[in-house]
Design an enzyme around this catalytic site. Structure first.
Site, PDB file in Angstrom:
ATOM      1  N   VAL A 205      27.409 -32.001 -51.826  1.00 51.10           N
ATOM      2  CA  VAL A 205      27.079 -33.266 -52.524  1.00 51.10           C
ATOM      3  C   VAL A 205      26.942 -32.947 -54.016  1.00 51.10           C
ATOM      4  O   VAL A 205      26.169 -32.070 -54.380  1.00 51.10           O
ATOM      5  CB  VAL A 205      25.713 -33.829 -52.039  1.00 51.10           C
ATOM      6  CG1 VAL A 205      25.364 -35.115 -52.785  1.00 51.10           C
ATOM      7  CG2 VAL A 205      25.697 -34.071 -50.539  1.00 51.10           C
ATOM      8  N   HIS A 206      27.724 -33.588 -54.852  1.00 49.29           N
ATOM      9  CA  HIS A 206      27.521 -33.353 -56.286  1.00 49.29           C
ATOM     10  C   HIS A 206      27.894 -34.549 -57.154  1.00 49.29           C
ATOM     11  O   HIS A 206      27.596 -34.577 -58.337  1.00 49.29           O
ATOM     12  CB  HIS A 206      28.352 -32.154 -56.767  1.00 49.29           C
ATOM     13  CG  HIS A 206      29.808 -32.457 -56.958  1.00 49.29           C
ATOM     14  ND1 HIS A 206      30.698 -32.486 -55.919  1.00 49.29           N
ATOM     15  CD2 HIS A 206      30.521 -32.796 -58.067  1.00 49.29           C
ATOM     16  CE1 HIS A 206      31.903 -32.795 -56.382  1.00 49.29           C
ATOM     17  NE2 HIS A 206      31.834 -32.989 -57.673  1.00 49.29           N
ATOM     18  N   ARG A 207      28.542 -35.553 -56.552  1.00 52.78           N
ATOM     19  CA  ARG A 207      29.113 -36.609 -57.370  1.00 52.78           C
ATOM     20  C   ARG A 207      28.016 -37.390 -58.095  1.00 52.78           C
ATOM     21  O   ARG A 207      26.943 -37.634 -57.538  1.00 52.78           O
ATOM     22  CB  ARG A 207      29.948 -37.536 -56.475  1.00 52.78           C
ATOM     23  CG  ARG A 207      31.038 -38.219 -57.236  1.00 52.78           C
ATOM     24  CD  ARG A 207      32.285 -38.386 -56.429  1.00 52.78           C
ATOM     25  NE  ARG A 207      33.002 -37.145 -56.240  1.00 52.78           N
ATOM     26  CZ  ARG A 207      33.676 -36.477 -57.192  1.00 52.78           C
ATOM     27  NH1 ARG A 207      33.703 -36.927 -58.423  1.00 52.78           N
ATOM     28  NH2 ARG A 207      34.298 -35.363 -56.899  1.00 52.78           N
ATOM     29  N   ARG A 240      24.162 -29.584 -60.503  1.00 55.42           N
ATOM     30  CA  ARG A 240      23.748 -30.975 -60.793  1.00 55.42           C
ATOM     31  C   ARG A 240      22.799 -31.479 -59.693  1.00 55.42           C
ATOM     32  O   ARG A 240      21.784 -32.124 -59.972  1.00 55.42           O
ATOM     33  CB  ARG A 240      25.012 -31.841 -60.830  1.00 55.42           C
ATOM     34  CG  ARG A 240      24.729 -33.283 -60.956  1.00 55.42           C
ATOM     35  CD  ARG A 240      26.002 -34.118 -60.966  1.00 55.42           C
ATOM     36  NE  ARG A 240      25.796 -35.252 -61.809  1.00 55.42           N
ATOM     37  CZ  ARG A 240      26.411 -35.463 -62.965  1.00 55.42           C
ATOM     38  NH1 ARG A 240      27.316 -34.633 -63.385  1.00 55.42           N
ATOM     39  NH2 ARG A 240      26.138 -36.507 -63.692  1.00 55.42           N
ATOM     40  N   ASP A 281      31.066 -35.214 -50.692  1.00 55.10           N
ATOM     41  CA  ASP A 281      31.535 -36.253 -51.618  1.00 55.10           C
ATOM     42  C   ASP A 281      32.545 -35.658 -52.598  1.00 55.10           C
ATOM     43  O   ASP A 281      32.900 -36.282 -53.587  1.00 55.10           O
ATOM     44  CB  ASP A 281      30.366 -36.920 -52.359  1.00 55.10           C
ATOM     45  CG  ASP A 281      29.549 -35.956 -53.200  1.00 55.10           C
ATOM     46  OD1 ASP A 281      29.942 -34.778 -53.329  1.00 55.10           O
ATOM     47  OD2 ASP A 281      28.513 -36.383 -53.753  1.00 55.10           O
TER      48      ASP A 281
END
Ligand code: UD1
Ligand code: UDP
Length: 361
Positions: A205-207, A240, A281
Site C-alpha cells: 500500500v503506498h498510493r 510514505r 494499490d
C-alpha cells in the site's frame, strides 16, 4: 546516438533496467543516466542499481520530498541544466512520476526529442497526481511506447497521431522474465521470513489516495488486521505509508501482520510468485501478480490496467468490500489470453525503434 534517460522512483529503476540492458548491447547507442533523487533510501534506490546491474547515473540531482509543485519545479530547473550541458539526441522517460513529468517538460521546451515508455495509460481520475503526469508527458512526446491495446486507444482518443505510437508490450514483463530466474537462484527471503509457498498473502500500500487520508488508511489497515486473523499477511512498507502509519499510531508490534522494510526486486519477485493472493494499490504489482498467475485484489477505485479487471484476474476493492473481493479472488481461474502485455521483448522493440530514429518517425 546519445540518449539521456531520466529516472527517479523505484518502478522506474526496474523498467529502465530492462531497457538499459539492451541499450548497452548496442554499439551505436550511448546512454547517460540521470537520477532525480526522488527515491533515495538504499532499499528504495541503490538496491535496484546493484541487483539489476543498472549503470551508475552520471548525475544525481538529489531532489526529493516537498509538494508536487516544489518537487517537479526543482527537478525541471536541474534537468534543464543537464540537458543544456549534455545536448542529447533524445530523452527517454518511464511511467508517470513527478520525475517523468519534469524530464518531459525540460526536454520538450528545449526541442529535444522525447520518448515515453509506458505511454497511454489512463485512470480517468485527474485527482491522481500520476494521471496529470501521464497526460502531459504523452502530449509532449515524439515517440510513445505503449504497453497495451487499451493504451493505444486512449492516445488515439486524445488525438495523438498514430505515427508516433508504437505498441511494444510491457517492459515489466521483460523484467519479470529476466530477473525471475535470477530471483529463484539468489533470493532466500521465504526462508528468512519463515514463509511457506502459497501460505501467505503479500500486501503493498503506498498510493497517495490511500495514505494521505489517515481515515482511509486506518480503515484499510483495520480490514487487513481482521484478515490477518485467518491468514498470514506480509507487507513491505513504503516510506510514505510508514509515515502515515506513525501518524495514526498504528501499533505494528501488536499487529498479526508481518511488517518488513521495502525489499529488493529479486526478493519481491519471490514474495509475489509464492504468495497465495496479492493485495495491492501498486500499478506494477498488479501486473506482476498476473505474470505470476497469482490472484490480485487492488485497493483502488479504478485501474489503468483495465484488461486485468475485464478478464476477471483482478478485483478492485476498498476497505468496505475487501473481504468480498478477497473471497472472489480465491476463485480466479487464469485462462490463456495471449500476450495482452506483449511477448516479453518490449525492450528490444524499443531499442530497435530508437536505432532507427529519427528516420522512422
Ligand atoms: C512516487 C510516485 C508514484 C509511484 C511511487 C512508486 C509521484 C507523484 N508519485 O510516489 O506514482 O507509484 O513513487 O513507489 O511521482 N520517501 C522516503 N524515502 C524514499 C522515497 C520516498 O522517505 O526513498 C518519502 C518522501 O520523502 C516523501 C514520501 O516518501 O515524503 C513520498 O515520496 P514521493 O517520491 O514524493 O512519492 P511516492 O509516494 O513514493
Ligand atoms: N517492489 C520492490 N520491492 C518492494 C515493493 C515493490 O521491488 O518492496 C517492486 C515491484 O515488484 C514492482 C515495483 O516495485 O516491480 C512497483 O513499484 P511501486 O509499487 O512502488 O510503484 P507503482 O508501480 O505503483 O508506480
Amino acid at each position: 546516438m546519445k540518449i539521456l534517460t531520466i529516472i527517479g522512483a523505484r518502478p522506474q529503476f526496474i523498467k529502465a533496467a530492462a531497457v538499459s540492458r539492451v541499450i548497452q548491447s548496442q554499439q551505436h547507442l550511448d546512454e547517460i543516466l540521470v537520477h532525480t533523487g526522488q527515491h533515495f533510501d538504499a532499499n528504495m534506490s541503490a538496491v535496484f542499481f546493484d541487483e539489476l546491474n543498472i549503470p551508475e547515473p552520471k548525475y544525481n540531482l538529489d531532489i526529493s520530498g516537498g509538494s508536487h509543485g516544489e518537487q517537479t519545479g526543482k527537478m525541471l530547473i536541474k534537468i534543464e541544466e543537464v540537458l543544456l550541458k549534455e545536448n542529447p539526441d533524445l530523452v527517454l522517460v518511464y511511467g508517470d512520476t513527478n520525475s517523468t513529468l519534469a524530464a518531459a517538460l525540460a526536454a520538450v521546451k528545449l526541442h529535444i526529442p522525447l520518448a515515453h515508455v509506458e505511454a497511454g495509460l489512463r485512470s480517468f481520475n485527474k485527482k491522481m497526481p500520476e494521471e496529470i503526469n501521464r497526460i502531459l508527458t504523452d502530449h509532449s512526446s515524439d515517440i510513445l511506447f505503449t504497453p497495451t491495446a487499451a493504451a493505444i486507444k486512449n492516445l488515439q482518443n486524445e488525438g495523438i497521431d498514430n505515427s508516433k505510437i508504437l505498441n511494444v508490450g510491457d517492459v515489466m514483463l521483460d523484467a519479470t522474465n529476466y530477473y525471475g530466474t535470477k530471483a529463484e537462484e539468489h533470493s532466500s527471503i521465504l526462508t528468512d521470513l519463515k514463509l511457506t509457498p502459497k501460505g501467505y498473502i503479500l500486501v503493498t500500500v503506498h498510493r497517495a489516495e490511500n495514505t494521505d487520508s489517515l481515515t482511509r488508511l486506518k480503515s484499510i489497515f483495520d480490514s487487513l488486521e481482521k484478515l490477518s486473523s485467518d491468514h498470514n499477511l506480509v507487507i513491505p512498507v513504503h516510506p510514505r505509508t510508514m509515515k502515515s502509519l506513525k501518524a495514526i499510531d498504528f501499533s505494528r508490534e501488536r499487529s498479526k501482520i508481518k511488517f518488513i522494510s521495502p525489499v529488493g526486486y529479486l526478493d519481491m519477485m519471490m514474495l509475489e510468485k509464492y504468495s497465495k493472493t496479492i493485495i495491492t494499490d501498486s500499478g506494477g504489482v498488479q501486473k506482476e501478480a498476473y505474470f505470476h498467475k497469482v490472484p490480485c485484489v487492488t485497493l483502488r477505485d479504478e485501474t489503468e490496467w483495465t484488461e486485468l479487471v475485464v478478464n476477471g484476474w483482478n478485483f478492485l476493492a476498498n476497505s468496505d468490500n475487501l473481504f468480498e473481493s478477497f473471497s472472489k479472488a480465491q476463485k480466479i481461474k487464469f485462462s490463456d489470453v495471449d500476450n495482452i502485455y506483449g511477448d516479453g521483448d518490449a525492450a528490444f522493440k524499443i531499442v530497435d525503434k530508437l536505432l532507427q530514429y529519427p528516420t522512422s518517425i
